[in-house]
Design a protein around this motif. Structure first.
Motif, PDB file in Angstrom:
ATOM      1  N   ASP A  14       3.001 -81.205  66.654  1.00 42.93           N
ATOM      2  CA  ASP A  14       3.308 -82.641  66.615  1.00 42.93           C
ATOM      3  C   ASP A  14       4.068 -83.076  67.863  1.00 42.93           C
ATOM      4  O   ASP A  14       5.025 -82.410  68.281  1.00 42.93           O
ATOM      5  CB  ASP A  14       4.183 -82.975  65.400  1.00 42.93           C
ATOM      6  N   THR A  15       3.666 -84.210  68.406  1.00 45.85           N
ATOM      7  CA  THR A  15       4.446 -84.830  69.476  1.00 45.85           C
ATOM      8  C   THR A  15       4.942 -86.167  68.935  1.00 45.85           C
ATOM      9  O   THR A  15       4.145 -87.002  68.502  1.00 45.85           O
ATOM     10  CB  THR A  15       3.587 -84.990  70.747  1.00 45.85           C
ATOM     11  N   LEU A  16       6.255 -86.320  68.904  1.00 46.94           N
ATOM     12  CA  LEU A  16       6.882 -87.402  68.148  1.00 46.94           C
ATOM     13  C   LEU A  16       7.799 -88.250  68.997  1.00 46.94           C
ATOM     14  O   LEU A  16       8.462 -87.746  69.910  1.00 46.94           O
ATOM     15  CB  LEU A  16       7.760 -86.798  67.039  1.00 46.94           C
ATOM     16  N   ARG A  17       7.864 -89.520  68.642  1.00 51.34           N
ATOM     17  CA  ARG A  17       8.861 -90.397  69.262  1.00 51.34           C
ATOM     18  C   ARG A  17       9.454 -91.271  68.162  1.00 51.34           C
ATOM     19  O   ARG A  17       8.720 -91.919  67.411  1.00 51.34           O
ATOM     20  CB  ARG A  17       8.205 -91.268  70.333  1.00 51.34           C
ATOM     21  N   THR A  18      10.766 -91.236  68.037  1.00 50.19           N
ATOM     22  CA  THR A  18      11.455 -92.113  67.080  1.00 50.19           C
ATOM     23  C   THR A  18      12.585 -92.803  67.849  1.00 50.19           C
ATOM     24  O   THR A  18      12.869 -92.430  68.998  1.00 50.19           O
ATOM     25  CB  THR A  18      12.044 -91.330  65.878  1.00 50.19           C
ATOM     26  N   PRO A  19      13.236 -93.795  67.231  1.00 52.26           N
ATOM     27  CA  PRO A  19      14.363 -94.436  67.927  1.00 52.26           C
ATOM     28  C   PRO A  19      15.466 -93.431  68.299  1.00 52.26           C
ATOM     29  O   PRO A  19      16.347 -93.751  69.087  1.00 52.26           O
ATOM     30  CB  PRO A  19      14.870 -95.470  66.921  1.00 52.26           C
ATOM     31  N   PHE A  20      15.414 -92.223  67.747  1.00 49.67           N
ATOM     32  CA  PHE A  20      16.481 -91.248  67.983  1.00 49.67           C
ATOM     33  C   PHE A  20      16.102 -90.149  68.966  1.00 49.67           C
ATOM     34  O   PHE A  20      16.886 -89.230  69.199  1.00 49.67           O
ATOM     35  CB  PHE A  20      16.940 -90.646  66.652  1.00 49.67           C
ATOM     36  N   GLY A  21      14.903 -90.225  69.524  1.00 50.70           N
ATOM     37  CA  GLY A  21      14.537 -89.234  70.515  1.00 50.70           C
ATOM     38  C   GLY A  21      13.064 -88.881  70.475  1.00 50.70           C
ATOM     39  O   GLY A  21      12.265 -89.553  69.806  1.00 50.70           O
ATOM     40  N   GLU A  22      12.729 -87.834  71.214  1.00 51.92           N
ATOM     41  CA  GLU A  22      11.341 -87.404  71.318  1.00 51.92           C
ATOM     42  C   GLU A  22      11.257 -85.898  71.116  1.00 51.92           C
ATOM     43  O   GLU A  22      12.240 -85.179  71.296  1.00 51.92           O
ATOM     44  CB  GLU A  22      10.796 -87.731  72.714  1.00 51.92           C
ATOM     45  N   ALA A  23      10.069 -85.434  70.736  1.00 51.00           N
ATOM     46  CA  ALA A  23       9.827 -83.999  70.635  1.00 51.00           C
ATOM     47  C   ALA A  23       8.368 -83.753  70.985  1.00 51.00           C
ATOM     48  O   ALA A  23       7.498 -84.526  70.596  1.00 51.00           O
ATOM     49  CB  ALA A  23      10.127 -83.499  69.231  1.00 51.00           C
ATOM     50  N   LYS A  24       8.131 -82.676  71.729  1.00 51.29           N
ATOM     51  CA  LYS A  24       6.768 -82.377  72.185  1.00 51.29           C
ATOM     52  C   LYS A  24       6.321 -81.048  71.581  1.00 51.29           C
ATOM     53  O   LYS A  24       7.090 -80.088  71.557  1.00 51.29           O
ATOM     54  CB  LYS A  24       6.773 -82.315  73.722  1.00 51.29           C
ATOM     55  N   ASP A  25       5.087 -81.006  71.093  1.00 59.80           N
ATOM     56  CA  ASP A  25       4.509 -79.782  70.530  1.00 59.80           C
ATOM     57  C   ASP A  25       5.464 -79.097  69.560  1.00 59.80           C
ATOM     58  O   ASP A  25       5.674 -77.882  69.609  1.00 59.80           O
ATOM     59  CB  ASP A  25       4.112 -78.826  71.670  1.00 59.80           C
ATOM     60  N   GLU A  26       5.987 -79.899  68.674  1.00 62.60           N
ATOM     61  CA  GLU A  26       6.870 -79.420  67.604  1.00 62.60           C
ATOM     62  C   GLU A  26       6.004 -78.821  66.495  1.00 62.60           C
ATOM     63  O   GLU A  26       4.941 -79.355  66.191  1.00 62.60           O
ATOM     64  CB  GLU A  26       7.644 -80.653  67.078  1.00 62.60           C
ATOM     65  N   LEU A  27       6.468 -77.741  65.889  1.00 59.45           N
ATOM     66  CA  LEU A  27       5.730 -77.176  64.756  1.00 59.45           C
ATOM     67  C   LEU A  27       5.723 -78.170  63.600  1.00 59.45           C
ATOM     68  O   LEU A  27       6.778 -78.661  63.191  1.00 59.45           O
ATOM     69  CB  LEU A  27       6.366 -75.851  64.315  1.00 59.45           C
ATOM     70  N   GLY A  28       4.502 -78.485  63.116  1.00 58.30           N
ATOM     71  CA  GLY A  28       4.386 -79.442  62.020  1.00 58.30           C
ATOM     72  C   GLY A  28       3.164 -79.158  61.175  1.00 58.30           C
ATOM     73  O   GLY A  28       2.636 -78.040  61.169  1.00 58.30           O
TER      74      GLY A  28
END
Lengths: 312, 312
Positions: A14-28
């Motif tokens: 998962d690559t995610l963006r929320t108002p609190f930050g981002e994460a790339k290639d997270e296990l999901g």
């Protein structure tokens, strides 16, 4: 007596963006959240598929827990399912920015022989054709619960209706329950779903909690003056990433049921309370991170606190 | 020991349209719903205003219950406050079609002498200037709870902030809590409201229930591991007219508190549960009609059922 628990479903990067930050290639992925959460309660059997690009350290996430990856297929030369999503404002809804099914598109789950006697089965969100094919491979489970989504209600309705006749419980969000039944009132929608086969329906309402709807005619519920149970969400103040909340809910619910080996009404309610609590941990940090620093004691403490909140 | 309970607020003639029918010149208004519901629990003192056009049979609605109308002003030649509203689809929001304040526009509540020793006071939605003027006329009440609305948050913010320093509790809906504090998360919003003065905040979420937020530093809450209580709505399947649900909630809550004469944390939660149940009756029929065929026994039976739903 604890019972064996199997989950079949997606494993994702998962690559995610929320108002609190981002994460790339997270296990999901649904089966990932489910199995990690359920493994706090009982050993879990995982069936899923990844590509050759799946990072070795992510395999260790499963191996370091009570998660049996005998059913985890690694497709040589294949690429893992990828999802890019973002959340804005109150983060009530994920916006899909990009999706590549990759190896998940051709996934035909093969249940390992030593998994076929599993007592509790969770069919995470996936094509109902695939979900039905999993049930064909399981010998007389005690309890089967499935998740689904709008896409399948629209495109594979017949296969979904066939599946509903084979499961004990179904987990839906409120929009899906309304879409499946054409009924706005969620209790009425839940009852219409029951008429399609399952013994119970869990309708998830995100920050507004969940509702359990039961067959009033089920003899194990005969003592009830009611056949509906609404539970509020745990009142969370730290919400950083809602991804995986629904599957963490299901993981807590099924993990608890597997740990007791009992599926009566009171156990279902308590299982939903556990699911409410495990979902509340999921959203406190990105991806699975909150679970890396969580213990079953902490889950139990929050369950007790949640219990006290509802005691009057 | 039961304590005396006073309500000050609007009395209206409502004309309503919902997907389930229509009603013309139905008895309504915040103080009406509140007093009728609270009178199931304790005698109620009503302060409000109507015009000469107010139907005699509506006065009998109050007189036939334990509602003291010594504070009900009838303005000679005046017209009663009128509201026309409609609800569509899921009936989540009322659409105001027409409003005429009439005698309510000039209402300067005068509290009868024998009402001034009242122990519990509910200031139904109204101008905070007026609400403050009511408190000026009450001698040392035990518990004051106020309701408010978007209009006052926007137009009379200073008077509202002054009021918040004088009340023990405030009842808001979720949109109002967010508007007042600029905080989306409702628990954080509730805490910001507490910082403005009250000891507790009840945030109403309609079909999604309500949340109680308490001062963590209040010594009477010292035993708590938490200071937030979320309660789901009663799972209603018959919803014909949502008008008055919020005031019926407040009436059940305050009526119960007055009946026990105790205002600690556990009493507040149980009071919210009563409010949840009385609101669930309000919406089953148009206007006040459901309360015409309701008993305190029926309220208690539903409270017990609701209690069982939340027991795990």
């Amino acid at each position: 007596m604890p019972k064996s628990l199997l989950v079949v479903g997606s494993i994702a990067l998962d690559t995610l963006r929320t108002p609190f930050g981002e994460a790339k290639d997270e296990l999901g992925g649904a089966a990932t959240f489910f199995s990690v959460v359920a493994s706090f309660f009982v050993p879990v059997r995982l069936v899923g598929v990844v590509g050759e690009d799946f990072p070795k350290e992510f395999l260790r996430v499963f191996d370091s827990r009570r998660i049996d990856t005998a059913g985890l297929e690694v497709v040589p030369g294949g690429k893992t399912f990828r999802w890019h999503g973002s959340y804005q404002g109150a983060m009530n809804e994920a916006k899909t920015e990009y999706v590549a099914l990759n190896v998940l598109g051709d996934f035909r789950p093969s249940i390992p022989k030593n998994f076929r006697d599993t007592r509790l089965v969770f069919l995470a969100n996936g094509s109902p054709v695939t979900q039905n094919s999993v049930l064909d491979q399981i010998e007389k489970p005690d309890l089967v619960v499935a998740d689904t989504m709008n896409l399948w209600i629209e495109t594979q309705r017949e296969a979904l209706l066939a599946l509903l006749k084979r499961v004990d419980g179904i987990v839906l969000n409120e929009g899906e329950a309304r879409m499946l039944t054409g009924e706005h009132n969620l209790i009425m929608a839940g009852r219409k779903v029951l008429a399609l086969g399952p013994k119970f329906v869990v309708i998830k309402k995100g920050e507004h909690g969940s509702i359990l709807v039961l067959h009033p005619t089920d003899p194990s519920n005969a003592a009830l003056t009611h056949n509906v149970c609404p539970l509020p969400a745990y009142p969370a103040t730290e919400v950083r990433d809602p991804t995986g909340a629904g599957d963490s809910f299901a993981g807590g619910m099924m993990g608890y049921l597997a740990s007791t080996g009992q599926y009566g009404f009171q156990h279902l309610i308590r299982a939903m309370a556990y699911g409410t609590v495990t979902a509340s941990f999921a959203i406190e940090d990105f991806g699975l991170r909150r679970f890396e620093r969580l213990s079953i004691d902490e889950i139990d403490r929050r369950l007790n606190e949640y219990h006290d909140m509802l005691t009057f």
